[in-house]
Design a protein around this motif. Structure first.
Motif, PDB file in Angstrom:
ATOM      1  N   LEU A  12       0.645  -0.728  -0.110  1.00 36.70           N
ATOM      2  CA  LEU A  12      -0.458  -0.292   0.052  1.00 36.70           C
ATOM      3  C   LEU A  12       0.739   1.389  -0.541  1.00 36.70           C
ATOM      4  CD1 LEU A  12      -2.476  -0.851   2.378  1.00 36.70           C
ATOM      5  CD2 LEU A  12      -2.905  -1.225   0.215  1.00 36.70           C
ATOM      6  N   PHE A  13       0.359   2.061  -0.046  1.00 39.88           N
ATOM      7  CA  PHE A  13       1.152   3.746  -0.489  1.00 39.88           C
ATOM      8  C   PHE A  13       0.154   4.792   0.360  1.00 39.88           C
ATOM      9  CE2 PHE A  13       4.586   5.715  -3.199  1.00 39.88           C
ATOM     10  CZ  PHE A  13       4.841   6.467  -2.312  1.00 39.88           C
ATOM     11  N   PRO A  14      -0.278   4.985   1.206  1.00 44.63           N
ATOM     12  CA  PRO A  14      -0.901   5.592   1.440  1.00 44.63           C
ATOM     13  C   PRO A  14      -0.187   7.413   1.431  1.00 44.63           C
ATOM     14  CG  PRO A  14      -0.238   4.520   3.614  1.00 44.63           C
ATOM     15  CD  PRO A  14       0.432   4.249   2.070  1.00 44.63           C
ATOM     16  N   LEU A  15      -1.362   7.920   0.499  1.00 45.84           N
ATOM     17  CA  LEU A  15      -1.404   9.332   0.185  1.00 45.84           C
ATOM     18  C   LEU A  15      -2.538  10.321   0.376  1.00 45.84           C
ATOM     19  CD1 LEU A  15       0.008   8.175  -3.468  1.00 45.84           C
ATOM     20  CD2 LEU A  15       0.914   9.253  -2.523  1.00 45.84           C
ATOM     21  N   GLY A  16      -1.699  11.370   1.028  1.00 51.25           N
ATOM     22  CA  GLY A  16      -3.318  12.661   0.944  1.00 51.25           C
ATOM     23  C   GLY A  16      -3.838  12.998  -0.244  1.00 51.25           C
ATOM     24  N   THR A  17      -3.819  12.242  -1.209  1.00 53.80           N
ATOM     25  CA  THR A  17      -4.613  12.431  -2.092  1.00 53.80           C
ATOM     26  C   THR A  17      -5.298  11.605  -2.281  1.00 53.80           C
ATOM     27  OG1 THR A  17      -4.983  13.360  -4.289  1.00 53.80           O
ATOM     28  CG2 THR A  17      -3.432  11.007  -3.613  1.00 53.80           C
ATOM     29  N   VAL A  18      -7.014  11.061  -3.437  1.00 50.48           N
ATOM     30  CA  VAL A  18      -7.507  10.051  -3.786  1.00 50.48           C
ATOM     31  C   VAL A  18      -7.168   9.509  -5.275  1.00 50.48           C
ATOM     32  CG1 VAL A  18     -10.243   9.023  -4.018  1.00 50.48           C
ATOM     33  CG2 VAL A  18      -9.156  10.425  -1.965  1.00 50.48           C
ATOM     34  N   LEU A  19      -7.418   8.270  -5.508  1.00 46.99           N
ATOM     35  CA  LEU A  19      -5.998   7.959  -7.074  1.00 46.99           C
ATOM     36  C   LEU A  19      -7.964   6.959  -7.365  1.00 46.99           C
ATOM     37  CD1 LEU A  19      -5.200   7.571  -9.666  1.00 46.99           C
ATOM     38  CD2 LEU A  19      -4.427   5.374  -8.456  1.00 46.99           C
ATOM     39  N   PHE A  20      -8.703   7.938  -8.798  1.00 51.85           N
ATOM     40  CA  PHE A  20     -10.425   7.404  -9.246  1.00 51.85           C
ATOM     41  C   PHE A  20      -9.708   6.300 -10.276  1.00 51.85           C
ATOM     42  CE2 PHE A  20     -11.483  11.381  -6.720  1.00 51.85           C
ATOM     43  CZ  PHE A  20     -12.574  10.742  -6.409  1.00 51.85           C
ATOM     44  N   PRO A  21     -10.191   5.472 -10.332  1.00 54.38           N
ATOM     45  CA  PRO A  21     -10.162   4.492 -11.545  1.00 54.38           C
ATOM     46  C   PRO A  21      -9.987   5.867 -13.010  1.00 54.38           C
ATOM     47  CG  PRO A  21     -12.151   3.757  -9.959  1.00 54.38           C
ATOM     48  CD  PRO A  21     -11.372   4.725  -9.359  1.00 54.38           C
ATOM     49  N   GLY A  22      -9.148   4.932 -14.075  1.00 52.44           N
ATOM     50  CA  GLY A  22      -8.922   5.933 -14.657  1.00 52.44           C
ATOM     51  C   GLY A  22      -8.079   6.804 -15.103  1.00 52.44           C
TER      52      GLY A  22
END
Length: 211
Positions: A12-22
């Motif tokens: 896992l790579f916890p980040l301060g953002t959200v990755l959306f599919p696509g």
């Protein structure tokens, strides 16, 4: 849930953002725990998981515990380069959402988890009353392309799916300056039409686009 839909020990790579599919995600990697993980994933052609932080920081700090959401997105590495020793530059594509069933932090700080994949958004055509939202998105992307250099990071979408509620909603969520918590709430919705309707409400309130 079938074994095919379960991934064990997913890094896992916890980040301060959200990755959306696509979506596209550029990252510069310099922490030891991630340099090794990214190198292994790239060599194996395997994904890693992006999860949004709810506590802690992207860069590990002594005495600070990281916590994160239980639904994230698989990230496939599309480009990797090493500008200098101890630094990797990568570009990833968001593929499929997943739910964390259990997680563990290893000795050197890397998180791994057993996860179950979450179904892709069903393809739902954009209804007539929401078509202006898709049209506004196309115009925004066109203007960004005119201003952006050829090697813009992240690259702007080339394949436009303007009649797909999920695709239009996701791209707007990436472009809008929304808090990560709100982006996460939108990302986890299992109804892409509802997600697009909520995005339309945000656009109307901010005056960025109107229906």
């Amino acid at each position: 849930m079938s074994e095919a839909l379960t991934l064990h020990s997913l890094p896992l790579f916890p980040l301060g953002t959200v990755l959306f599919p696509g979506g596209q995600l550029p990252l510069r990697i310099f922490e030891v725990r991630y340099l090794d993980m990214i190198t292994r994933c790239h060599k194996a052609g395997a994904p890693f998981g992006v999860v949004s932080l709810t506590q802690g920081h992207e860069v590990r700090l002594p005495g600070v515990t990281e916590s994160f959401v239980d639904i994230g997105t698989l990230a496939a590495i599309e480009e990797l380069s090493q500008p200098q020793p101890g630094l990797l530059s990568i570009r990833c594509a968001g593929t499929q959402r997943f739910r964390v069933m259990s997680s563990e932090r290893l000795k050197h700080g890397l998180w791994v988890a057993d996860v179950q994949r979450v179904d892709d958004d069903p393809v739902v055509s954009v209804p007539e009353d929401l078509v202006p939202i898709a049209q506004s998105l196309a115009e925004v992307i066109r203007k960004l392309r005119e201003r952006a250099p050829q090697d813009a990071t992240p690259p702007l979408p080339t394949e436009m799916k303007l009649d797909d509620c999920g695709w239009v909603a996701n791209r707007w969520c990436e472009l809008l300056p929304l808090p990560a918590e709100l982006k996460q709430r939108l990302m986890v919705l299992d109804n892409p039409l509802v997600r697009l309707e909520l995005v339309g409400d945000i656009l109307a309130r901010t005056g960025i686009a109107s229906q």
